[in-house]
Structure formats: structure tokens, C-alpha cells
Write a protein that holds these residues in place. Structure first.
Motif, mmCIF file in Angstrom:
data_model
loop_
_atom_site.group_PDB
_atom_site.id
_atom_site.type_symbol
_atom_site.label_atom_id
_atom_site.label_comp_id
_atom_site.label_asym_id
_atom_site.label_seq_id
_atom_site.Cartn_x
_atom_site.Cartn_y
_atom_site.Cartn_z
ATOM 1 N N CYS A 222 9.252 10.195 -2.031
ATOM 2 C CA CYS A 222 8.379 9.123 -2.699
ATOM 3 C C CYS A 222 9.202 8.052 -3.237
ATOM 4 N N ILE A 223 10.150 8.310 -4.004
ATOM 5 C CA ILE A 223 11.230 7.496 -4.515
ATOM 6 C C ILE A 223 11.866 6.736 -3.247
ATOM 7 N N ALA A 224 12.183 7.215 -2.356
ATOM 8 C CA ALA A 224 12.727 6.750 -1.077
ATOM 9 C C ALA A 224 12.123 5.761 -0.682
ATOM 10 N N PHE A 225 10.730 6.157 -0.494
ATOM 11 C CA PHE A 225 9.506 5.207 -0.161
ATOM 12 C C PHE A 225 9.428 4.034 -1.058
ATOM 13 N N ILE A 226 9.400 4.192 -2.288
ATOM 14 C CA ILE A 226 9.457 3.044 -3.442
ATOM 15 C C ILE A 226 10.526 2.205 -3.310
ATOM 16 N N PHE B 50 21.596 4.697 0.988
ATOM 17 C CA PHE B 50 21.146 5.686 -0.151
ATOM 18 C C PHE B 50 19.702 6.288 0.221
ATOM 19 N N ILE B 51 18.835 5.670 0.858
ATOM 20 C CA ILE B 51 17.696 6.170 1.397
ATOM 21 C C ILE B 51 17.820 7.516 2.324
ATOM 22 N N TYR B 52 18.830 7.290 3.169
ATOM 23 C CA TYR B 52 19.302 8.479 4.056
ATOM 24 C C TYR B 52 19.743 9.646 3.185
ATOM 25 N N LYS C 283 1.439 9.179 -5.717
ATOM 26 C CA LYS C 283 1.867 10.587 -5.821
ATOM 27 C C LYS C 283 2.712 11.137 -6.540
ATOM 28 N N ILE C 284 3.551 10.295 -7.039
ATOM 29 C CA ILE C 284 4.471 10.727 -8.168
ATOM 30 C C ILE C 284 3.743 11.040 -9.496
ATOM 31 N N ASN C 285 2.692 10.201 -9.760
ATOM 32 C CA ASN C 285 2.023 10.629 -11.046
ATOM 33 C C ASN C 285 1.336 12.109 -10.792
ATOM 34 N N GLU C 286 0.806 12.100 -9.677
ATOM 35 C CA GLU C 286 0.217 13.344 -9.625
ATOM 36 C C GLU C 286 1.050 14.347 -9.729
ATOM 37 N N LEU C 287 2.272 14.486 -8.952
ATOM 38 C CA LEU C 287 3.434 15.337 -9.287
ATOM 39 C C LEU C 287 4.032 15.623 -10.703
ATOM 40 N N ILE D 183 0.756 -1.055 -0.109
ATOM 41 C CA ILE D 183 -0.185 -0.010 0.125
ATOM 42 C C ILE D 183 0.940 1.417 -0.111
ATOM 43 N N ILE D 184 2.155 1.235 0.806
ATOM 44 C CA ILE D 184 2.807 2.410 0.839
ATOM 45 C C ILE D 184 3.437 2.666 -0.628
#
Length: 124
Positions: A57-61, A101-103, A36-40, A28-29
Motif C-alpha cells: 500500500c505504501i508503494a501504491f501511494i 524504490f518501489i521495486y 487499507k493502511i488505516n485498517e491495518l 481512487i487507488i
């Protein structure tokens, strides 16, 4: 509801591991981040790489897709008696670099956040 079914009816409440709930939560995340990326992409004009919400959002993905893969390995492939411990440790070693990388993405997102505008008039 999924947590209750996963932990109580599948009998894993005593171990504290609810794999199916974790998979659903991570999925779900990832789906919400993609949405959200599509919206942006459709609304932001200019360089989207300098937008802090896009970087988060990229970090979450990246992070949660990796956790989906790892949880899937534990749930479906690595719960048998013939565990390959070298493979299991290599999964965790990869997570070290993904976390690093995420940090860096989170730091870049914080640095790219717009400054808060000061109030033009004191409220008292």
C-alpha cells in the motif's frame, strides 16, 4: 462513464490520452491504499513495517501520487507551446528513482509474506 466522457466528449480519443480518467483512476487507488493502511494500523499488533500488505500500500501511494502530479503537470501546465523540456526530462528522471524504490518495496513485501501452510491430509 468517466472514460467515455473523457475520451469521446472531450475529443481526445484519437490521441489515446484520457487525462481526467487517469487522474480519477490514480486518485481512487491512492484513496483505497490509504483506507487499507488505516485498517491495518487499527488491527495489526506489533511491527507494521514487517507486514507485506502495508508495504504494498505504501508503494501504491508513492507511485500513484507521483503519477497524479505528473499527469496534472501535463494536463494543466505543460500543454502550452512554451514547454520547458529540461523540466519535462527531470520529471522522467525522478521516475527512475521512484521505480527503483518501489521495486525494493515490492521485493521486501514478497519476502515478508507468510509461508503457505501445507495441507495436513492429502485430498484424493
Amino acid at each position: 462513464i468517466l472514460w467515455i466522457f473523457d475520451c469521446f466528449f472531450l475529443g481526445k480519443f484519437s490521441t489515446g490520452i484520457c487525462e481526467y480518467f487517469s487522474l480519477a483512476e490514480y486518485l481512487i487507488i491512492v484513496i483505497l491504499s490509504i483506507n487499507k493502511i488505516n485498517e491495518l494500523v487499527s488491527t495489526i499488533k506489533g511491527n507494521i513495517l514487517r507486514h507485506s500488505v502495508f508495504l504494498i500500500c505504501i508503494a501504491f501511494i508513492i507511485y500513484y501520487t507521483y503519477w497524479i502530479l505528473e499527469t496534472s503537470f501535463w494536463t494543466y501546465g505543460l500543454n502550452s507551446r512554451g514547454k520547458d523540456w529540461n523540466f519535462l526530462w527531470s520529471i522522467y528522471y525522478i521516475m527512475i528513482y521512484i521505480n527503483l524504490f518501489i521495486y525494493f518495496l515490492y521485493v521486501a513485501a514478497i519476502l515478508l509474506m507468510p509461508k503457505k501452510e501445507p495441507y495436513s491430509q492429502a485430498l484424493y
